[in-house]
Motif scaffolding. Structure first.
Motif, PDB file in Angstrom:
ATOM      1  N   TYR A 132     -25.484 -41.457 -37.121  1.00  0.00           N
ATOM      2  CA  TYR A 132     -26.463 -42.216 -36.345  1.00  0.00           C
ATOM      3  C   TYR A 132     -26.100 -42.182 -34.857  1.00  0.00           C
ATOM      4  CZ  TYR A 132     -28.813 -46.195 -34.259  1.00  0.00           C
ATOM      5  OH  TYR A 132     -29.544 -46.993 -33.416  1.00  0.00           O
ATOM      6  N   LEU A 133     -24.823 -42.399 -34.567  1.00  0.00           N
ATOM      7  CA  LEU A 133     -24.396 -42.392 -33.166  1.00  0.00           C
ATOM      8  C   LEU A 133     -24.618 -41.026 -32.547  1.00  0.00           C
ATOM      9  CD1 LEU A 133     -21.115 -44.416 -32.615  1.00  0.00           C
ATOM     10  CD2 LEU A 133     -23.476 -44.996 -32.093  1.00  0.00           C
ATOM     11  N   LYS A 134     -24.379 -39.982 -33.353  1.00  0.00           N
ATOM     12  CA  LYS A 134     -24.481 -38.631 -32.830  1.00  0.00           C
ATOM     13  C   LYS A 134     -25.947 -38.235 -32.596  1.00  0.00           C
ATOM     14  CE  LYS A 134     -22.799 -34.010 -33.770  1.00  0.00           C
ATOM     15  NZ  LYS A 134     -23.121 -33.137 -34.895  1.00  0.00           N
ATOM     16  N   THR A 135     -26.806 -38.555 -33.585  1.00  0.00           N
ATOM     17  CA  THR A 135     -28.191 -38.056 -33.506  1.00  0.00           C
ATOM     18  C   THR A 135     -29.181 -39.098 -33.002  1.00  0.00           C
ATOM     19  OG1 THR A 135     -28.683 -38.784 -35.740  1.00  0.00           O
ATOM     20  CG2 THR A 135     -27.780 -36.570 -35.501  1.00  0.00           C
ATOM     21  N   LYS A 136     -28.801 -40.371 -33.041  1.00  0.00           N
ATOM     22  CA  LYS A 136     -29.708 -41.481 -32.697  1.00  0.00           C
ATOM     23  C   LYS A 136     -30.940 -41.525 -33.608  1.00  0.00           C
ATOM     24  CE  LYS A 136     -27.320 -42.823 -29.087  1.00  0.00           C
ATOM     25  NZ  LYS A 136     -26.196 -43.581 -29.583  1.00  0.00           N
ATOM     26  N   ASN A 137     -30.853 -40.878 -34.753  1.00  0.00           N
ATOM     27  CA  ASN A 137     -31.970 -40.860 -35.693  1.00  0.00           C
ATOM     28  C   ASN A 137     -32.011 -42.191 -36.447  1.00  0.00           C
ATOM     29  OD1 ASN A 137     -33.734 -40.466 -37.785  1.00  0.00           O
ATOM     30  ND2 ASN A 137     -33.045 -38.365 -38.222  1.00  0.00           N
ATOM     31  N   ILE A 138     -33.154 -42.859 -36.406  1.00  0.00           N
ATOM     32  CA  ILE A 138     -33.293 -44.195 -36.990  1.00  0.00           C
ATOM     33  C   ILE A 138     -33.048 -44.184 -38.501  1.00  0.00           C
ATOM     34  CG2 ILE A 138     -35.794 -44.039 -37.395  1.00  0.00           C
ATOM     35  CD1 ILE A 138     -34.437 -47.139 -35.848  1.00  0.00           C
ATOM     36  N   LEU A 139     -33.320 -43.007 -39.122  1.00  0.00           N
ATOM     37  CA  LEU A 139     -33.083 -42.882 -40.562  1.00  0.00           C
ATOM     38  C   LEU A 139     -31.634 -43.227 -40.898  1.00  0.00           C
ATOM     39  CD1 LEU A 139     -34.029 -41.873 -43.386  1.00  0.00           C
ATOM     40  CD2 LEU A 139     -33.183 -39.622 -42.715  1.00  0.00           C
ATOM     41  N   TYR A 140     -30.699 -42.724 -40.091  1.00  0.00           N
ATOM     42  CA  TYR A 140     -29.285 -42.989 -40.360  1.00  0.00           C
ATOM     43  C   TYR A 140     -28.941 -44.459 -40.158  1.00  0.00           C
ATOM     44  CZ  TYR A 140     -28.679 -37.942 -40.432  1.00  0.00           C
ATOM     45  OH  TYR A 140     -28.771 -36.613 -40.747  1.00  0.00           O
ATOM     46  N   GLU A 141     -29.652 -45.088 -39.209  1.00  0.00           N
ATOM     47  CA  GLU A 141     -29.396 -46.513 -39.008  1.00  0.00           C
ATOM     48  C   GLU A 141     -29.856 -47.298 -40.235  1.00  0.00           C
ATOM     49  OE1 GLU A 141     -31.535 -48.548 -35.936  1.00  0.00           O
ATOM     50  OE2 GLU A 141     -30.183 -50.266 -36.023  1.00  0.00           O
ATOM     51  N   ASN A 142     -31.047 -46.963 -40.724  1.00  0.00           N
ATOM     52  CA  ASN A 142     -31.550 -47.652 -41.919  1.00  0.00           C
ATOM     53  C   ASN A 142     -30.639 -47.415 -43.119  1.00  0.00           C
ATOM     54  OD1 ASN A 142     -33.671 -48.852 -40.701  1.00  0.00           O
ATOM     55  ND2 ASN A 142     -35.179 -47.295 -41.286  1.00  0.00           N
ATOM     56  N   MET A 143     -30.152 -46.177 -43.226  1.00  0.00           N
ATOM     57  CA  MET A 143     -29.236 -45.865 -44.320  1.00  0.00           C
ATOM     58  C   MET A 143     -27.980 -46.727 -44.222  1.00  0.00           C
ATOM     59  SD  MET A 143     -29.586 -41.765 -44.479  1.00  0.00           S
ATOM     60  CE  MET A 143     -27.944 -41.453 -45.043  1.00  0.00           C
ATOM     61  N   THR A 144     -27.411 -46.746 -43.011  1.00  0.00           N
ATOM     62  CA  THR A 144     -26.183 -47.515 -42.834  1.00  0.00           C
ATOM     63  C   THR A 144     -26.424 -48.981 -43.193  1.00  0.00           C
ATOM     64  OG1 THR A 144     -25.724 -46.037 -40.988  1.00  0.00           O
ATOM     65  CG2 THR A 144     -24.294 -47.948 -41.223  1.00  0.00           C
ATOM     66  N   LYS A 145     -27.534 -49.526 -42.696  1.00  0.00           N
ATOM     67  CA  LYS A 145     -27.787 -50.956 -42.945  1.00  0.00           C
ATOM     68  C   LYS A 145     -27.995 -51.257 -44.422  1.00  0.00           C
ATOM     69  CE  LYS A 145     -29.247 -52.762 -38.532  1.00  0.00           C
ATOM     70  NZ  LYS A 145     -30.316 -53.353 -37.714  1.00  0.00           N
ATOM     71  N   PHE A 146     -28.702 -50.364 -45.111  1.00  0.00           N
ATOM     72  CA  PHE A 146     -28.912 -50.587 -46.546  1.00  0.00           C
ATOM     73  C   PHE A 146     -27.580 -50.554 -47.286  1.00  0.00           C
ATOM     74  CE2 PHE A 146     -29.480 -48.829 -50.834  1.00  0.00           C
ATOM     75  CZ  PHE A 146     -30.340 -49.775 -51.373  1.00  0.00           C
TER      76      PHE A 146
END
Lengths: 458, 342
Positions: free
Chosen positions: A39-53
């Motif tokens: 997420y930090l590398k790509t800033k892709n929101i998908l990775y943020e949602n994944m991390t939060k889930f």
């Protein structure tokens, strides 16, 4: 029932229940590091949602791990007081080190990992995730060191005699790096990574089958598979190293693993079988002749020290050690096969094509869990009748101030409470999975509605 | 009684510091739990829960590490007390389990019965934990029957006496006061006004319990006062203790909740310091047969282990303090509920 049996059952029950959760935290924690790093590398929101889930799932497993872990910290004193007096210098030091170096790190940064999203910057949050993961693995380091000392004591001397004898440290680092520490730790850690990885794989495969949260699931499963591929192969290596170590340090345990009775014969490697302890034969078994000798000595004709070289009062129960060990090995190979096949299909872009295969992945979540449990059973039952190998017998380690009725009572309560917790854990996990990752941004509103629900019901 | 500043004494102090740290920190979150059911409304209860949300788990680590350190430094104390108080400790463990999962589970489902069930579980277990801790403390003051082999030779019912129950209730009162002040500090608006009005009551409840316990200790267990006769300068701690508690209503009146919280924390620290000084150099007093008492010498690990452990503590403590202070700094200010909250 007698005190020794009840105390052993209670310890086995409480540690088995506890051990469902820390491996999940260790494995998931590492996956979270990779997800949030992406997420930090790509800033892709998908990775943020994944991390939060997955953080929410992580927090759930962590909470029950903490709740059932406190019991372990004190159960040595409550049920194994004589053992505690005997090993306090050594075992106690490792537990204290776990507290001061691992638990504070883990619990402190967990606060930021779970609750700190809006309180700290993304980089600080990522550092916290790394620290939680590091803390969970450091905790494994100290507890496995402590347990490995029980298996292969080193760096100590015995002071005093009879009931007053105690083991005291002579060399701290020799105690920490006792002969089995490193290989057992790497074996335990890769087992934990598999547990976390297959939880992610399983839930993701389920979403793909149900055609829900497709982007989320397809991306998550790749994180899970990458870790699983490394861990499953590494597990083969660490397992082999452990077996070599056991052949040197605890030969009777290795002999029990393969029900190898005769010291003059070369060792066979069983794929399965049922040990008849009376006749000292393996019934219904299938074995590769000489394979055990080959694996240990590199020579299939070389004899392996057998169970008969040990007196009756130095032997563990054979069949249960044999069965748990073989179940662990079988599952280990199953996981290697499943992982390699999955990665192959992923490479061929066919991973999501076969529903039946995805269903196998869904149910594979149980495999590392079972393997972790039975692996510990074979290690711990294989150490019997010793609590500290060669030094202190389990039957001599009990609490003098506690009677069987007290333990029976607490055991019954543990069974009731842990059964309840297990059902609730599965229920909440299932609700979380059914609800899926998109609730990350909408749950605030969900709770807003509940306020209405509450005021209505008054 | 002489103080020789050896490793055994240092470890007596360090165990004391860990358990005092536990009482200071987990004390307030147990206290928040003890008044949880008095707070009505779902949002209000979520605010209460989330006021301790990020920190309660870290606070409990002080207990876990204290237990580990006791195991390593004074294994005989660990073994004797935990096996001797077997049934009481099992109830403590069950309460700790229920509390942990109640906090985690409560807001995960929307059903009213579900949330009520976990609210009750959270609050009841918080009170029970505080009470059982106090009960154990009371038994340590009173002394427990020990044999020549360092083993407890009494029964569960020996542990429950009017005095030990009194200490248990006093501990609940102390944490209730500490937690009410903490909750006042973390909330705003109507809820804060309500909590604030409870602070004075909680102080009065605590002072009544505290005075009664002190009197009972002086009358029935005068051995706790010996060190203060030999070293009158220690009495200063008792005076500071009273000043700290007397300062709480003043700070509350001036709307300085943080200083009120520090004052009640100081009260806890001084109370436990008095307790530890009264006990020193004993860890567990044997009553009857005081010659079988567990002291910092006959219950300790080897000097080598105590030395190794001290090295660990010297390396570890700066880190622990750094994490603890940073976490409290990150989560300073009033509770805000978001999607990741309990």
């Amino acid at each position: 029932m007698d005190l020794e049996l009840l105390s052993r059952i209670q310890f086995a029950f409480t540690i088995s229940f506890h051990y469902i959760f820390p491996p999940l935290s260790i494995g998931l924690g590492l996956i979270l590091v990779f997800m949030e790093g992406m997420y930090l590398k790509t800033k892709n929101i998908l990775y943020e949602n994944m991390t939060k889930f997955w953080v929410k799932i992580f927090a759930l497993t962590f909470a029950i791990g903490v709740a059932s872990g406190i019991v372990m910290e004190f159960e040595f004193g409550t049920n194994w007081a004589t053992y505690s007096r005997y090993v306090g210098d050594i075992f106690g030091s490792a537990l204290a080190a776990e507290g001061i170096f691992a638990f504070f790190l883990e619990s402190g940064f967990l606060a930021i990992l779970v609750f700190g999203w809006n309180r700290v910057g993304p980089v600080t949050h990522f550092v916290s995730t790394i620290m939680v993961s590091l803390g969970s693995m450091l905790s494994a380091v100290w507890i496995v060191v402590a347990n490995s000392w029980q298996q292969t004591p080193a760096g100590y001397h015995i002071v005093g005699e009879g009931l007053n004898s105690r083991a005291e440290i002579t060399d701290f680092w020799e105690m920490v790096f006792n002969p089995s520490s490193v290989e057992r730790l790497s074996h335990v850690l890769s087992g934990a990574w598999l547990a976390g990885a297959f939880l992610v794989i399983s839930v993701s495969a389920y979403y793909i089958i149900k055609n829900r949260h497709i982007d989320f699931a397809k991306s998550s499963i790749k994180f899970g598979l990458s870790l699983a591929l490394f861990a499953a192969l590494f597990q083969l290596f660490t397992g082999h190293q452990s077996a070599i170590g056991i052949s040197e340090n605890q030969p009777v345990k290795l002999a029990a693993f393969e029900a190898h009775y005769d010291s003059l014969a070369s060792g066979d490697l069983y794929l399965f079988g049922w040990v008849n302890e009376e006749s000292q034969k393996v019934d219904f078994g299938l074995a590769i002749p000489g394979m055990l000798s080959y694996l240990v000595h590199g020579n299939s004709d070389k004899p392996i020290l057998g169970i008969n070289a040990f007196t009756e009062d130095e032997r563990p129960p054979i069949n249960i050690v044999f069965q748990t060990y073989h179940l662990m090995v079988a599952i280990g190979f199953f996981l290697i096969a499943v992982t390699i096949l999955s990665v192959f299909l992923w490479w061929r872009r066919k991973l999501f094509a076969y529903k039946w295969f995805l269903w196998i992945l869904v149910f594979s979540v149980l495999a590392p869990q079972i393997a972790n449990q039975v692996g510990w059973y074979s290690a711990e039952i294989g150490r019997q009748p010793w609590i500290v190998y060669g030094l202190l017998r389990t039957s001599d380690a009990l609490s003098a101030a506690v009677n069987a009725e007290q333990v029976l009572f607490s055991l019954i309560l543990f069974v009731i409470i842990y059964s309840l917790l297990f059902v609730l854990f599965i229920y909440l996990l299932n609700e979380k999975i059914k609800h899926g990752p998109d609730d990350v941004d909408s749950s605030y509103n969900e709770y807003q509605n509940q306020k209405v629900l509450f005021s209505k019901s008054k | 009684m002489d103080f020789t500043f050896d490793l055994n004494t240092i470890w007596f102090i360090l165990i004391g510091v860990l358990l005092t740290g536990y009482a200071f920190l987990d004390g307030f979150d147990l206290g928040v739990g003890s008044i949880h059911l008095f707070v009505k409304g779902d949002t209000e209860r979520r605010i209460m829960l989330n006021s301790i949300g990020p920190v309660w788990d870290g606070n409990e680590v002080w207990l876990v590490t204290g237990g580990g350190a006791l195991f390593a430094a004074f294994p005989h104390v660990y073994a004797t007390v935990f096996s001797g108080f077997y049934s009481a400790f099992m109830f403590l463990l069950f309460a700790l389990i229920f509390r942990a999962v109640a906090i985690e589970f409560r807001s995960k489902r929307p059903m009213l019965w579900w949330r009520k069930m976990w609210d009750i579980s959270f609050s009841a277990s918080s009170i029970l934990i505080a009470f059982l801790m106090g009960l154990a403390l009371g038994n340590i003051v009173k002394g427990i029957p020990l044999g020549h082999d360092k083993e407890f030779i009494g029964s569960f019912t020996d542990l429950i006496t009017p005095y030990t129950i009194l200490v248990g209730v006093t501990t609940v009162a102390m944490f209730m006061m500490h937690g009410t002040i903490y909750a006042t500090m973390k909330t705003e608006g109507e809820l804060q006004v309500k909590l604030k009005s409870w602070v004075n009551n909680s102080i009065i409840f605590f002072i009544i319990c505290f005075i009664t316990t002190t009197m009972a200790t002086l009358i029935y267990f005068p051995h706790m006062t010996e060190p203060f006769k030999l070293h009158p300068e220690f009495f200063l701690i008792a005076i500071l203790n009273m000043l700290a508690i007397a300062n709480i209503p003043r700070e509350i009146h001036h709307n300085r909740e943080f200083f009120a919280f520090l004052s009640s924390g100081a009260g806890i620290v001084f109370t436990l310091a008095l307790f530890s000084l009264g006990l020193f150099p004993n860890f567990v007093i044997s009553n009857p047969n005081p010659e079988f008492s567990l002291t910092i010498y006959n219950a300790a690990s080897s000097q080598k282990t105590l030395g190794i452990m001290l090295t660990m503590a010297v390396i570890g403590i700066p880190f622990v303090l750094a994490y603890t202070i940073s976490i409290y700094w990150v989560f300073r200010g009033k509770v805000r509920i978001d999607s990741m909250s309990y």
